[in-house]
Design a protein around this motif. Structure first.
Motif, PDB file in Angstrom:
ATOM      1  N   UNK A 122       7.331 -17.383 -56.826  1.00 23.98           N
ATOM      2  CA  UNK A 122       7.532 -16.167 -56.049  1.00 23.98           C
ATOM      3  C   UNK A 122       7.249 -16.532 -54.604  1.00 23.98           C
ATOM      4  N   UNK A 123       8.284 -16.503 -53.784  1.00 25.84           N
ATOM      5  CA  UNK A 123       8.137 -16.869 -52.372  1.00 25.84           C
ATOM      6  C   UNK A 123       8.445 -15.654 -51.509  1.00 25.84           C
ATOM      7  N   UNK A 124       7.653 -15.426 -50.484  1.00 27.55           N
ATOM      8  CA  UNK A 124       7.935 -14.300 -49.595  1.00 27.55           C
ATOM      9  C   UNK A 124       9.214 -14.549 -48.794  1.00 27.55           C
ATOM     10  N   UNK A 125       9.899 -13.473 -48.456  1.00 28.35           N
ATOM     11  CA  UNK A 125      11.092 -13.580 -47.626  1.00 28.35           C
ATOM     12  C   UNK A 125      10.638 -13.819 -46.191  1.00 28.35           C
ATOM     13  N   UNK A 126      11.170 -14.859 -45.575  1.00 27.44           N
ATOM     14  CA  UNK A 126      10.771 -15.180 -44.200  1.00 27.44           C
ATOM     15  C   UNK A 126      11.851 -14.777 -43.229  1.00 27.44           C
ATOM     16  N   UNK A 127      11.433 -14.457 -42.021  1.00 26.61           N
ATOM     17  CA  UNK A 127      12.396 -14.070 -40.993  1.00 26.61           C
ATOM     18  C   UNK A 127      13.080 -15.289 -40.397  1.00 26.61           C
ATOM     19  N   UNK A 128      12.472 -16.447 -40.602  1.00 26.53           N
ATOM     20  CA  UNK A 128      13.016 -17.684 -40.054  1.00 26.53           C
ATOM     21  C   UNK A 128      13.384 -18.634 -41.187  1.00 26.53           C
ATOM     22  N   UNK A 129      14.612 -18.533 -41.726  1.00 28.73           N
ATOM     23  CA  UNK A 129      14.989 -19.408 -42.844  1.00 28.73           C
ATOM     24  C   UNK A 129      15.111 -20.861 -42.391  1.00 28.73           C
ATOM     25  N   UNK A 130      14.495 -21.743 -43.168  1.00 25.70           N
ATOM     26  CA  UNK A 130      14.528 -23.174 -42.866  1.00 25.70           C
ATOM     27  C   UNK A 130      14.708 -23.959 -44.159  1.00 25.70           C
TER      28      UNK A 130
END
Length: 196
Positions: free
Chosen positions: A69-77
């Motif tokens: 379960x990974x949080x959604x980040x505003x900076x996709x990398x």
């Protein structure tokens, strides 16, 4: 009079040449398509070489297929993700170190990628403190070992995954993978990527 009729009604040799030209045009257009279809269907003349060293994950699965379960980040990398479903032993710790070194090895492209660790069991206190102290940019995820173990296709033990900015699994490496090969694969992905 004969010259006019030969221009209106082509001779037998002119008709034959016209048919031959038509057949050549059809062969030039349809031939490559038929050959490619036959190569795909029957698997002949297909090159055995590949341009990557890891195991390609071409199923479109994301981190959730691993039980993460990974949080959604505003900076996709792009991400070098180390997974250890049953605790982070020596092989896992070596991969965490390798992931950081590969990230540093990207040089000016290092900002387009990150490294992360997903474990299914609590870490030893000493290693937990070491990660906090020496790996400040390491993302941490929880991994559900029951979900991981339920997927029989997943390898056991610590693994390093390259994850695209959309969260899809791209390549997988085991504990014996060479850092240079992973770095080369990631550089190639960053070069051709339109995202992240």
């Amino acid at each position: 009079m004969n010259t006019m009729s030969s221009g209106i009604h082509p001779s037998h040799s002119q008709r034959r040449r016209g048919r031959l030209q038509l057949l050549l045009i059809v062969a030039v257009v349809l031939g490559p398509m038929l050959l490619a279809s036959a190569m795909y269907r029957f698997g002949f003349w297909v090159p055995e070489s590949r341009s990557y060293d890891g195991v390609l994950i071409a199923t479109g699965e994301g981190r959730d297929a691993l039980g993460i379960t990974a949080p959604v980040t505003s900076e996709p990398r792009w991400e070098l993700l180390v997974t250890a479903p049953h605790g982070c032993a020596e092989a896992c710790q070596d991969l965490v170190y390798l992931a950081r070194q590969i990230n540093i090895g990207l040089a000016r492209e290092a900002g387009r990628a990150g490294h992360a660790l997903a474990v299914g069991a609590a870490l030893e206190d000493a290693y937990e403190q070491r990660l906090t102290r020496e790996y400040p940019q390491l993302k941490r995820y929880t991994l559900d070992p029951a979900v991981y173990d339920a997927n029989a296709a997943l390898p056991r033990g610590a693994q390093l995954w390259i994850v695209d900015p959309l969260g899809n699994l791209v390549l997988r490496y085991d504990e014996h993978a060479k850092g240079k090969a992973i770095l080369d694969d990631l550089k190639h992905l960053l070069k051709i990527s339109q995202i992240g």
